[in-house]
Design a protein around this motif. Structure first.
Motif, short mmCIF file in Angstrom:
data_model
loop_
_atom_site.label_atom_id
_atom_site.label_comp_id
_atom_site.label_asym_id
_atom_site.label_seq_id
_atom_site.Cartn_x
_atom_site.Cartn_y
_atom_site.Cartn_z
N MET A 187 12.99 -10.35 3.15
CA MET A 187 13.94 -9.26 2.99
C MET A 187 14.97 -9.62 1.92
O MET A 187 15.40 -10.76 1.84
CB MET A 187 14.65 -9.01 4.32
CG MET A 187 15.35 -7.69 4.38
SD MET A 187 15.89 -7.31 6.05
CE MET A 187 17.30 -8.39 6.19
N ILE A 188 15.33 -8.64 1.14
CA ILE A 188 16.35 -8.86 0.11
C ILE A 188 17.63 -8.17 0.54
O ILE A 188 17.61 -6.99 0.92
CB ILE A 188 15.88 -8.31 -1.26
CG1 ILE A 188 14.77 -9.22 -1.81
CG2 ILE A 188 17.03 -8.23 -2.24
CD1 ILE A 188 13.94 -8.59 -2.86
N GLN A 189 18.70 -8.92 0.50
CA GLN A 189 19.96 -8.35 0.95
C GLN A 189 21.04 -8.57 -0.11
O GLN A 189 21.24 -9.67 -0.59
CB GLN A 189 20.38 -9.03 2.25
CG GLN A 189 21.48 -8.30 2.96
CD GLN A 189 21.33 -8.42 4.47
OE1 GLN A 189 20.68 -9.34 4.96
NE2 GLN A 189 21.93 -7.50 5.20
N MET A 190 21.72 -7.47 -0.44
CA MET A 190 22.84 -7.58 -1.38
C MET A 190 24.09 -7.14 -0.65
O MET A 190 24.10 -6.11 0.01
CB MET A 190 22.62 -6.67 -2.59
CG MET A 190 21.32 -6.93 -3.32
SD MET A 190 21.22 -5.96 -4.84
CE MET A 190 21.58 -7.21 -6.03
N THR A 191 25.13 -7.96 -0.76
CA THR A 191 26.38 -7.63 -0.09
C THR A 191 27.52 -7.60 -1.10
O THR A 191 27.83 -8.62 -1.71
CB THR A 191 26.69 -8.67 1.02
OG1 THR A 191 25.47 -8.99 1.69
CG2 THR A 191 27.70 -8.16 2.00
N ASN A 192 28.09 -6.44 -1.29
CA ASN A 192 29.23 -6.24 -2.20
C ASN A 192 29.04 -6.94 -3.54
O ASN A 192 29.92 -7.66 -4.01
CB ASN A 192 30.53 -6.75 -1.55
CG ASN A 192 30.80 -6.05 -0.24
OD1 ASN A 192 30.73 -6.66 0.82
ND2 ASN A 192 31.06 -4.76 -0.32
N VAL A 193 27.89 -6.72 -4.14
CA VAL A 193 27.58 -7.42 -5.37
C VAL A 193 28.21 -6.74 -6.59
O VAL A 193 28.04 -5.54 -6.81
CB VAL A 193 26.05 -7.51 -5.57
CG1 VAL A 193 25.73 -8.09 -6.94
CG2 VAL A 193 25.44 -8.38 -4.48
N THR A 194 28.94 -7.54 -7.35
CA THR A 194 29.51 -7.07 -8.62
C THR A 194 29.08 -8.06 -9.69
O THR A 194 29.05 -9.26 -9.45
CB THR A 194 31.05 -7.02 -8.54
OG1 THR A 194 31.41 -6.01 -7.60
CG2 THR A 194 31.66 -6.69 -9.89
N LYS A 195 28.68 -7.53 -10.85
CA LYS A 195 28.30 -8.40 -11.94
C LYS A 195 29.04 -7.98 -13.20
O LYS A 195 28.87 -6.86 -13.69
CB LYS A 195 26.79 -8.33 -12.17
CG LYS A 195 26.30 -9.15 -13.36
CD LYS A 195 26.52 -10.63 -13.17
CE LYS A 195 26.03 -11.42 -14.37
NZ LYS A 195 26.42 -12.83 -14.29
N GLU A 196 29.89 -8.88 -13.68
CA GLU A 196 30.66 -8.58 -14.88
C GLU A 196 30.15 -9.41 -16.04
O GLU A 196 29.85 -10.59 -15.88
CB GLU A 196 32.14 -8.92 -14.65
CG GLU A 196 32.84 -7.95 -13.72
CD GLU A 196 34.20 -8.46 -13.27
OE1 GLU A 196 34.67 -9.47 -13.82
OE2 GLU A 196 34.77 -7.85 -12.36
N TYR A 197 30.09 -8.78 -17.21
CA TYR A 197 29.81 -9.51 -18.44
C TYR A 197 31.07 -9.47 -19.30
O TYR A 197 32.07 -8.87 -18.92
CB TYR A 197 28.62 -8.88 -19.18
CG TYR A 197 27.31 -9.15 -18.49
CD1 TYR A 197 26.81 -10.45 -18.38
CD2 TYR A 197 26.56 -8.12 -17.94
CE1 TYR A 197 25.62 -10.71 -17.75
CE2 TYR A 197 25.35 -8.37 -17.30
CZ TYR A 197 24.88 -9.66 -17.21
OH TYR A 197 23.70 -9.92 -16.59
N ALA A 198 31.00 -10.11 -20.48
CA ALA A 198 32.17 -10.20 -21.34
C ALA A 198 32.77 -8.82 -21.62
O ALA A 198 33.98 -8.64 -21.59
CB ALA A 198 31.79 -10.89 -22.65
N LYS A 199 31.88 -7.85 -21.89
CA LYS A 199 32.41 -6.56 -22.34
C LYS A 199 32.30 -5.44 -21.33
O LYS A 199 32.88 -4.39 -21.48
CB LYS A 199 31.69 -6.14 -23.63
CG LYS A 199 32.11 -6.98 -24.82
CD LYS A 199 31.84 -6.24 -26.12
CE LYS A 199 32.20 -7.11 -27.32
NZ LYS A 199 31.05 -7.72 -27.96
#
Lengths: 229, 246, 125
Positions: free
Chosen positions: A1-13
């Motif tokens: 099972m794949i679980q994502m919890t409150n995932v945020t991904k920021e890059y430079a821009k």
């Protein structure tokens, strides 16, 4: 099972993924859909462990997704370029040497189905044949998760059809789960069980395709047209 | 082992063209020496191109590793999406570079011998000394080149991470780190503490005519460098495992 | 995909299609159906969806799953005959419903159908 919890991904821009929480059940084919720059590829990379969330957590079978959980997930990138110095046969051998779950017999079978010439250098392959090669190298792995980034993008209808048929033939949903990104929503409508729709990096909706048909009488493309403006 | 050796072969293929070009360039150095001999009268000039070529070999492994990493850059996810630990991925590139360096350097030395031996009578007094300097330099080139290659891998990995977080400023930060760490390293190696820790296992070398001064090395110095290199290598592997993205 | 529309779940559309093939005799009583995977490949369709369609038809007694052998068209001919009538009723009901919605009377519909069938028959010859 794949679980994502409150995932945020920021890059430079930019912020590619904004506070997404979701659970992907096993044994299904899931499509990640959304417009350009909506974060589809980033979401898939986070699952593959090839990108790390800025905050929140991604787990694959209970383990934090990182480069090493890649052994549970066969990932195929959109750029689609394999080591161009290899021939098709060498690429198969290399892949087999790296991944214990790589099934050589299966690779051979898919290679024949896709009509790939084992002696061709990869740099000499056409775009369509590269797409076929990529699919062959990924589907020959008997990994619990198969992750495909835009497997149909930019290919002609014949190649797309061969790839879709390859997925149905060689993914065993009793032991495997297939997650793919695609902007060809009509093409994958009958192929996928459920979809994850992204909009500007946020989770717009996650639902079963049949639910959309049954309750709203809409195809994914129609639904997207209706809700994406 | 099969897993790693396949990786190693792949890395060899990625840089073999550069490797063969290097061998050809060594040959060109030998040709240049022969031309120089005709033009100038000083027989010591015979050594100069070879000495310079040998010196340049310090940059061999870092150069190879960088070329190899650069070519992975276009399909980074393929490189990173691999069940082997990052230290094995990096080691494959480094060992490749080292083997190529040894072959290239040995080839250069053989050429030097080939060119110089027939003219031995001209340079009889400096010949033995020159050759023993050569033997002293050979392992040191390998040593320094290996160390620099780890530094290059570290900076590359750091850049891969930083460019995702801060974009084009990454290069400025890398340059800053490089200058700062160079300064700290210089400060450290001239400190009393450093001398206290490393000045053991001393060895002196005399090379007579060519280098009149005696050369002093310490086993402790090598051990110190080794620990630094291993530490940096572990840090690099950690960066690739956890921070570099495909 | 173009062969399927959005108004109805895809698994039901596939079930209907198989059902029609049985009624028309294209699939005979006792005949083996393609495996779920082959059916999926044929229609570029998710195997889970094919499974649902098969299950649906099994529940209706039209298909039979035989352990280890695959899925077969039921051999209960009366059951199939029943289904044949049922499917006819369903199609007629749908057609009549649409016609009535547009305001056609029963007589108009009947006459229209008769006329259509006659001309179609002539066209065949």
């Amino acid at each position: 099972m794949i679980q994502m919890t409150n995932v945020t991904k920021e890059y430079a821009k930019n912020t590619a993924i904004k506070d997404i929480s979701l659970t992907v059940p096993t044994g299904r084919i899931i499509g990640i859909v959304g417009g350009n720059g909506s974060g589809k590829s980033t979401l898939l990379k986070l699952i593959a462990g090839l990108a790390q969330p800025t905050s929140g957590s991604v787990t694959v079978n209970g383990e934090k997704a990182n480069r090493r959980t890649g052994q549970f997930a066969a990932y195929s990138s959109e750029s689609g370029i394999y080591y161009p110095i290899f021939t098709v046969r060498e690429a198969i051998r290399f892949q087999a040497s790296q991944f214990p779950d790589f099934n050589l017999a299966k690779a051979d079978e898919i290679m024949k189905l896709m009509q790939l010439d084992p002696h061709m250098k990869i740099k000499a392959l056409s775009k369509g044949n590269r797409g076929r090669l990529q699919i062959m190298l990924t589907l020959a792995r008997e990994a619990p998760y198969i992750l495909l980034d835009e497997p149909l993008s930019g290919l002609d209808p014949m190649v797309r059809d061969a790839i879709v048929k390859g997925m149905i033939s060689y993914v065993d949903l009793s032991t495997q789960t297939l997650i793919m990104t695609s902007h060809e929503v009509t093409e994958i409508e009958t192929l996928i069980d459920g979809f994850i729709a992204l909009k500007d990096g946020s989770l717009h909706r996650m639902a079963d395709v049949e639910e959309l048909h049954e309750v709203e009488g809409l195809r994914i493309a129609d639904w997207m047209k209706k809700t994406y403006d | 082992m099969r897993q790693w050796s396949a990786l190693f072969m792949k890395d060899f293929k990625l840089t073999r063209v550069v490797f063969f070009m290097g061998l050809v360039m060594n040959g060109l150095v030998a040709l240049l020496t022969l031309t120089l001999e005709g033009a100038a009268n000083d027989s010591l000039l015979l050594f100069v191109p070879f000495a310079i070529a040998a010196g340049i070999h310090v940059a061999y492994v870092p150069g190879m590793v960088l070329i190899s990493l650069k070519s992975e850059g276009s399909y980074m996810s393929v490189w990173l999406h691999n069940p082997q630990a990052a230290f094995k991925l990096l080691l494959s590139k480094m060992v490749n570079g080292l083997i190529m360096l040894v072959v290239s350097l040995a080839w250069l030395y053989a050429l030097a011998r080939l060119v110089i031996t027939p003219r031995l009578s001209l340079i009889e007094p400096s010949w033995t000394d020159a050759w023993s300097v050569g033997w002293f330099i050979f392992p040191h080139i390998i040593w320094i080149s290996a160390g620099l290659s780890v530094l290059v891998m570290f900076l590359w990995a750091l850049h891969q991470y930083l460019k995702l977080r801060i974009g084009r400023w990454s290069w400025a930060v890398i340059a800053g780190i490089l200058i700062l760490s160079g300064w700290i390293y210089a400060l450290l190696t001239t400190s009393k503490l450093y001398g206290f820790v490393t000045e053991w296992g001393g060895m002196t070398y005399k090379f007579g005519v060519i280098l009149p001064d005696t050369l002093q090395t310490y086993t402790g110095g090598y051990v110190f460098d080794f620990i630094m290199i291993v530490g940096l290598f572990i840090l690099t592997a950690w960066l690739v495992d956890n921070k570099v993205e495909g | 995909m173009d062969e399927f529309n959005a108004s109805k779940p895809i698994y039901l559309q596939l079930a209907d299609r198989i059902h029609r093939q049985i009624v028309s005799g294209e699939l005979k009583a006792g005949e083996k159906l393609p495996s779920i995977r082959d059916m999926g490949i044929k229609y570029s369709m998710n195997p889970n969806t094919v499974q649902r369609a098969y299950s649906e038809l099994e529940r209706g007694g039209i298909l039979e799953a035989r352990r280890g052998q695959g899925t077969f068209v039921s051999e209960q001919r009366d059951r199939l005959a029943q289904q044949r009538v049922k499917l006819k009723q369903e199609q007629i009901a749908e057609f009549v419903h649409v016609m009535q919605e547009m305001g056609y009377s029963a007589a108009e519909i009947l006459a229209g159908v008769e006329q259509y069938l006659n001309s179609a028959q002539k066209g065949d010859k």
